[in-house]
Scaffold this motif. Structure first.
Motif, mmCIF file in Angstrom:
data_model
loop_
_atom_site.group_PDB
_atom_site.id
_atom_site.type_symbol
_atom_site.label_atom_id
_atom_site.label_comp_id
_atom_site.label_asym_id
_atom_site.label_seq_id
_atom_site.Cartn_x
_atom_site.Cartn_y
_atom_site.Cartn_z
ATOM 1 N N ILE A 51 -6.887 9.153 -1.013
ATOM 2 C CA ILE A 51 -6.901 7.695 -0.813
ATOM 3 C C ILE A 51 -5.472 7.179 -0.685
ATOM 4 C CG2 ILE A 51 -7.382 5.508 -2.002
ATOM 5 C CD1 ILE A 51 -10.031 6.912 -2.998
ATOM 6 N N LYS A 52 -4.572 7.643 -1.536
ATOM 7 C CA LYS A 52 -3.165 7.239 -1.444
ATOM 8 C C LYS A 52 -2.591 7.583 -0.071
ATOM 9 C CE LYS A 52 -1.810 7.805 -6.300
ATOM 10 N NZ LYS A 52 -0.993 8.646 -7.220
ATOM 11 N N SER A 53 -2.876 8.787 0.391
ATOM 12 C CA SER A 53 -2.356 9.236 1.686
ATOM 13 C C SER A 53 -2.901 8.382 2.828
ATOM 14 C CB SER A 53 -2.717 10.706 1.888
ATOM 15 O OG SER A 53 -2.316 11.137 3.158
ATOM 16 N N HIS A 54 -4.188 8.111 2.812
ATOM 17 C CA HIS A 54 -4.785 7.293 3.866
ATOM 18 C C HIS A 54 -4.275 5.855 3.810
ATOM 19 C CE1 HIS A 54 -7.271 10.461 5.380
ATOM 20 N NE2 HIS A 54 -7.912 10.618 4.233
ATOM 21 N N ARG A 55 -4.096 5.328 2.609
ATOM 22 C CA ARG A 55 -3.550 3.977 2.471
ATOM 23 C C ARG A 55 -2.155 3.904 3.072
ATOM 24 N NH1 ARG A 55 -2.295 1.675 -2.160
ATOM 25 N NH2 ARG A 55 -2.756 -0.425 -1.448
ATOM 26 N N GLN A 56 -1.334 4.903 2.802
ATOM 27 C CA GLN A 56 0.022 4.918 3.338
ATOM 28 C C GLN A 56 -0.002 4.976 4.866
ATOM 29 O OE1 GLN A 56 2.791 4.381 1.611
ATOM 30 N NE2 GLN A 56 3.839 4.318 3.580
ATOM 31 N N TRP A 57 -0.877 5.792 5.420
ATOM 32 C CA TRP A 57 -1.009 5.909 6.879
ATOM 33 C C TRP A 57 -1.417 4.575 7.497
ATOM 34 C CZ3 TRP A 57 -5.755 5.973 9.782
ATOM 35 C CH2 TRP A 57 -5.581 6.265 11.143
ATOM 36 N N ILE A 58 -2.392 3.913 6.900
ATOM 37 C CA ILE A 58 -2.853 2.632 7.445
ATOM 38 C C ILE A 58 -1.757 1.578 7.304
ATOM 39 C CG2 ILE A 58 -4.600 0.804 7.321
ATOM 40 C CD1 ILE A 58 -6.450 3.029 6.016
ATOM 41 N N LYS A 59 -1.052 1.583 6.177
ATOM 42 C CA LYS A 59 0.035 0.611 6.000
ATOM 43 C C LYS A 59 1.113 0.802 7.055
ATOM 44 C CE LYS A 59 -0.378 -0.826 1.235
ATOM 45 N NZ LYS A 59 0.373 -1.083 -0.005
ATOM 46 N N LEU B 47 0.556 1.756 10.071
ATOM 47 C CA LEU B 47 -0.016 1.162 11.287
ATOM 48 C C LEU B 47 0.096 -0.362 11.278
ATOM 49 C CD1 LEU B 47 -3.330 3.233 11.614
ATOM 50 C CD2 LEU B 47 -1.212 3.532 12.939
ATOM 51 N N LEU B 48 0.153 -0.942 10.109
ATOM 52 C CA LEU B 48 0.218 -2.388 9.971
ATOM 53 C C LEU B 48 1.625 -2.952 10.160
ATOM 54 C CD1 LEU B 48 -2.254 -2.868 7.002
ATOM 55 C CD2 LEU B 48 -2.583 -3.670 9.358
#
Length: 135
Positions: free
Chosen positions: A123-131, A133-134
């Motif tokens: 979840i941490k890794s995916h959150r960082q990836w999406i952030k 992109l933002l």
């Protein structure tokens, strides 16, 4: 696009990101208290909210009401790796399994410390990836 719409889009994105960050803290609190299944439920919300922020960034409108992470990615036109697809499909189940009584007991048993440790890292890794992109 007029300035008011841009401002509203930016505000909506910021709201989703802030809410995701608050949920991240709650996920950690639930984890630290040993409530692993609820930690995973809230972890799903962390990712969902960031994906909805991304959707708004790309589409300039609010996302439909869904908790399905793959559906949000699809609607936003996000290209995912096979691993991301599998992870998002699994994380989506955390929302359902922690919420409904007929799934809760099985999910509670599944959410050992080791299982939760693994998924918090994802979840941490995916959150960082999406952030990223933002930005």
């Amino acid at each position: 696009m007029d300035q008011d719409k841009i401002k509203n889009v930016e505000h909506a994105i910021a709201s989703w990101v802030e809410s995701s960050n608050e949920d991240f803290d709650a996920m950690v609190d639930m984890y630290n208290s040993g409530r692993y299944s609820w930690s995973m439920f809230i972890g799903h919300l962390c990712v969902e909210k960031l994906l909805k922020a991304y959707y708004i960034k790309i589409m300039h409108e609010h996302c439909i009401n869904t908790h399905n992470l793959l559906r949000i990615c699809e609607l936003a036109g996000l290209s995912l790796t096979q691993v991301q697809k599998q992870d998002f499909a699994t994380i989506t189940t955390f929302n359902i399994r922690a919420r409904y009584d007929d799934y809760k007991q099985d999910f509670h048993k599944k959410c050992t410390k080791e299982f939760t440790d693994e998924w918090i890292e994802k979840i941490k890794s995916h959150r960082q990836w999406i952030k990223e992109l933002l930005k």
